[in-house]
Design a protein around this motif. Structure first.
Motif, PDB file in Angstrom:
ATOM      1  N   SER A 403       1.213  -1.359   0.336  1.00 19.24           N
ATOM      2  CA  SER A 403      -0.416   0.096   0.226  1.00 19.24           C
ATOM      3  C   SER A 403       0.885   1.251   0.179  1.00 19.24           C
ATOM      4  N   PRO A 404       0.516   2.163  -0.291  1.00 19.88           N
ATOM      5  CA  PRO A 404       1.399   3.477  -0.617  1.00 19.88           C
ATOM      6  C   PRO A 404       1.700   3.730   1.046  1.00 19.88           C
ATOM      7  N   LYS A 405       2.438   4.484   1.262  1.00 20.74           N
ATOM      8  CA  LYS A 405       2.805   4.684   2.506  1.00 20.74           C
ATOM      9  C   LYS A 405       4.172   6.099   1.703  1.00 20.74           C
ATOM     10  N   VAL A 406       4.339   7.143   2.827  1.00 23.05           N
ATOM     11  CA  VAL A 406       4.195   8.291   2.881  1.00 23.05           C
ATOM     12  C   VAL A 406       5.825   8.347   3.035  1.00 23.05           C
ATOM     13  N   VAL A 407       6.791   8.429   2.300  1.00 16.26           N
ATOM     14  CA  VAL A 407       8.438   8.797   2.791  1.00 16.26           C
ATOM     15  C   VAL A 407       8.780   9.503   3.646  1.00 16.26           C
ATOM     16  N   GLU A 408       8.759   9.285   4.509  1.00 16.52           N
ATOM     17  CA  GLU A 408       9.183  10.678   6.133  1.00 16.52           C
ATOM     18  C   GLU A 408      10.466  10.861   6.037  1.00 16.52           C
ATOM     19  N   ALA A 409      11.263  10.214   5.836  1.00 14.42           N
ATOM     20  CA  ALA A 409      12.187  11.399   4.986  1.00 14.42           C
ATOM     21  C   ALA A 409      12.432  12.480   4.061  1.00 14.42           C
ATOM     22  N   LEU A 410      11.461  12.511   3.296  1.00 15.25           N
ATOM     23  CA  LEU A 410      11.068  13.578   2.663  1.00 15.25           C
ATOM     24  C   LEU A 410      10.251  14.734   3.349  1.00 15.25           C
ATOM     25  N   ILE A 411       9.677  14.323   4.207  1.00 15.60           N
ATOM     26  CA  ILE A 411       8.581  15.284   5.189  1.00 15.60           C
ATOM     27  C   ILE A 411       8.584  16.375   5.207  1.00 15.60           C
ATOM     28  N   ASN A 412      10.483  17.176   4.846  1.00 17.57           N
ATOM     29  CA  ASN A 412      10.754  18.097   4.832  1.00 17.57           C
ATOM     30  C   ASN A 412      10.463  18.954   4.116  1.00 17.57           C
ATOM     31  N   VAL A 413      10.490  18.581   2.673  1.00 19.77           N
ATOM     32  CA  VAL A 413      10.969  18.541   1.669  1.00 19.77           C
ATOM     33  C   VAL A 413       9.426  18.366   0.157  1.00 19.77           C
TER      34      VAL A 413
END
Length: 534
Positions: A403-413
């Motif tokens: 399932s689609p999962k947010v890329v947390e490492a890019l949360i500030n981008v």
């Protein structure tokens, strides 16, 4: 906010004869001539100071190119913008609806349509000109229509200038460069047989190229097939110069996507068609692998307009434009969870990916890698799913996500663009920074890390997004990334800047970087390709 989701009373919509923008918008002049539109409302401006001069308001709304959501918000917050404007010939349309219609008429895709086609598109989009405008703007944004672009194909490259000229270079064993030969080409070379034809879109696959003109025509060259595997037994016949695809001449095409077993095209009205790979109804129809007739994609998308399609190795993604918002559908092979439904089962008909609703994310761009997929949301978040090999999902591991999962490492981008390949992903931020992660082979990630000789000079894999500093050093704002999406070829990557400069890195053994590499097969640092796409 969508026009259909506001809490205001629903508007009545009526047919509007096709007319030029000049007959809809009254231009202000120093002599103030009698306006072509008259207001039959109250003489007292009331709650809105310019209510007595709606033609001026209409001109301002149109000239500012307001977002459809902004027009809907105006209706929701001020009764002046949602009440009938009393403009002939349709006194029921509101000022915001008229502004949306005017902006639709400026679009290259909308202009050649007949009044009947305009009305049909309006109904297909949900019965509002604001929704039609949103559909048109969304397609322009995610597909770079009417703009320059570069495509990094399997061993060959295609570049389209802002004026619609096409350059090609790289591998040419099947005539996929379109120059009338099968000889490799390292410097970019103009496809001269297309002189007088403006190309606005391009798609590439193994040994084949498809180009789309501003008239909606499709030209194909290379392997003379729409659906055999890249190294399959079919496709012995080759076409070495662009050839009009006769089976598509009655469809106004705006985009194409080439998978390993099939080809998909998108019509101006947002209908998806596929060629071949219909055995066992894999794509919702029963056809032979070498079938050259386009078949409408059946199922959930039959009555929903699509703004973008993306093809992976054996699956297809479609970005659809609902009246309530944007959504993503998938169909095809589900191995690795790349269809995004929480399982690994195949889907013979397009199925809505429901996870985005749970994430409260409005998709605006989709990308289909060979085995994994990615989406950029309106808020700038990035989601990935599918096979996680080499860290191509950016979650810090190599696990699969169904399932689609947010890329947390890019949360500030805040991302605006995403590109995927064979276990590789690139993300472009709103300020032009580029991040990459996944398979480091062929130096296609752009990090150019110094590798000890005992490791065979192989670039390491990247499990989490890392800033591509080599692109940061060119001091240009990157607007598009394209990378090879094939399991059979070493990858190369293009970075297109706002000023039209094109930079290339990765595998270059066939001249696909635009130059002939001396004593090496790949290049880690981005270097400019000798071509100006503006």
């Amino acid at each position: 906010m969508d026009a259909t989701t506001s809490e205001t009373a629903a508007l009545q919509f009526h047919s509007i004869p096709d007319q030029s923008v000049s007959t809809i918008v009254t231009s202000a002049t120093s002599t103030f001539p009698q306006p072509k539109r008259h207001c039959f409302g109250e003489s007292d401006p009331g709650e809105f100071p310019l209510a007595a001069n709606p033609s001026i308001v209409l001109h301002v709304l149109t000239a500012c190119n307001l977002d459809p959501q902004d027009l809907a918000k105006l209706e929701a917050t001020c009764s002046f913008f949602r009440q009938p404007a009393n403009f002939a010939p349709d006194y029921e349309l509101s000022i915001s609806e008229l502004a949306a219609l005017d902006m639709c008429r400026k679009r290259a895709i909308f202009k050649p349509m007949t009044p009947e086609q305009h009305q049909a598109l309006k109904q297909r989009c949900g019965g509002s000109w604001k929704l039609v405008l949103r559909f048109l703007v969304a397609g322009e944004s995610c597909c770079r229509r009417e703009k320059s672009m570069a495509i990094a194909g399997p061993g060959h490259s295609i570049a389209v200038t802002s004026k619609g000229a096409v350059y090609s270079f790289g591998s040419n064993s099947s005539g996929q460069l379109g120059h009338g030969t099968t000889e490799e080409q390292s410097p970019p070379r103009l496809v001269r047989s297309l002189q007088g034809i403006r190309i606005i879109q391009a798609a590439v696959g193994g040994g084949r190229t498809m180009l789309i003109s501003d008239a909606g025509h499709v030209y194909a060259f290379g392997k003379d097939s729409f659906g055999e595997a890249e190294y399959g037994a079919q496709g012995a016949q080759v076409v070495t110069t662009p050839k009009l695809v006769e089976s598509l001449k009655d469809i106004f095409v705006v985009q194409a996507a080439i998978g390993n077993f099939f080809t998909a095209i998108l019509s101006r009205e947002g209908t998806v068609y596929t060629f071949s790979w219909g055995t066992d109804s894999r794509l919702g129809h029963h056809t032979e692998p070498n079938d050259l007739e386009p078949r409408p994609l059946k199922g959930a998308l039959e009555n929903i307009p699509v703004v973008q399609i993306a093809a992976g190795y054996c699956y297809l993604l479609a970005l659809a434009c609902h009246p309530s918002g944007m959504s993503v559908y998938s169909v095809g092979c589900g191995l690795g969870g790349k269809l995004g439904h929480g399982s690994r089962t195949d889907e013979k008909h397009p199925r809505l990916i429901e996870q985005f609703q749970l994430l409260n994310l409005q998709p605006v761009v989709v990308a289909a890698g060979a085995w994994h997929a990615a989406v950029v949301g309106r808020d700038g978040r990035v989601c990935t799913w599918g096979w996680g090999r080499y860290g191509c999902l950016g979650h810090g591991n190599e696990e699969c996500e169904s399932s689609p999962k947010v890329v947390e490492a890019l949360i500030n981008v805040k991302a605006v663009h995403v590109a995927t390949g064979d276990y590789t992903t690139f993300v472009v931020s709103d300020d032009g920074d580029v991040y990459s992660f996944g398979c480091g082979e062929s130096a296609s990630l752009g990090h150019n890390v110094v590798v000890p000789e005992e490791q065979g000079n192989r670039q390491p894999h990247v499990l989490s997004p890392e800033l591509v500093r080599s692109l940061k050093q060119i001091n240009e704002r990157v607007v598009q990334i394209s990378l090879t999406n094939s399991i059979y070829w070493n990858a190369h990557t293009f970075a297109l800047t706002e000023s039209g400069k094109l930079y290339a890195f990765g595998a270059g053994d066939k001249g696909q970087l635009g130059v002939e590499l001396a004593n090496q097969t790949e290049r880690g640092n981005p270097e400019r390709v000798d071509i100006d796409l503006n």
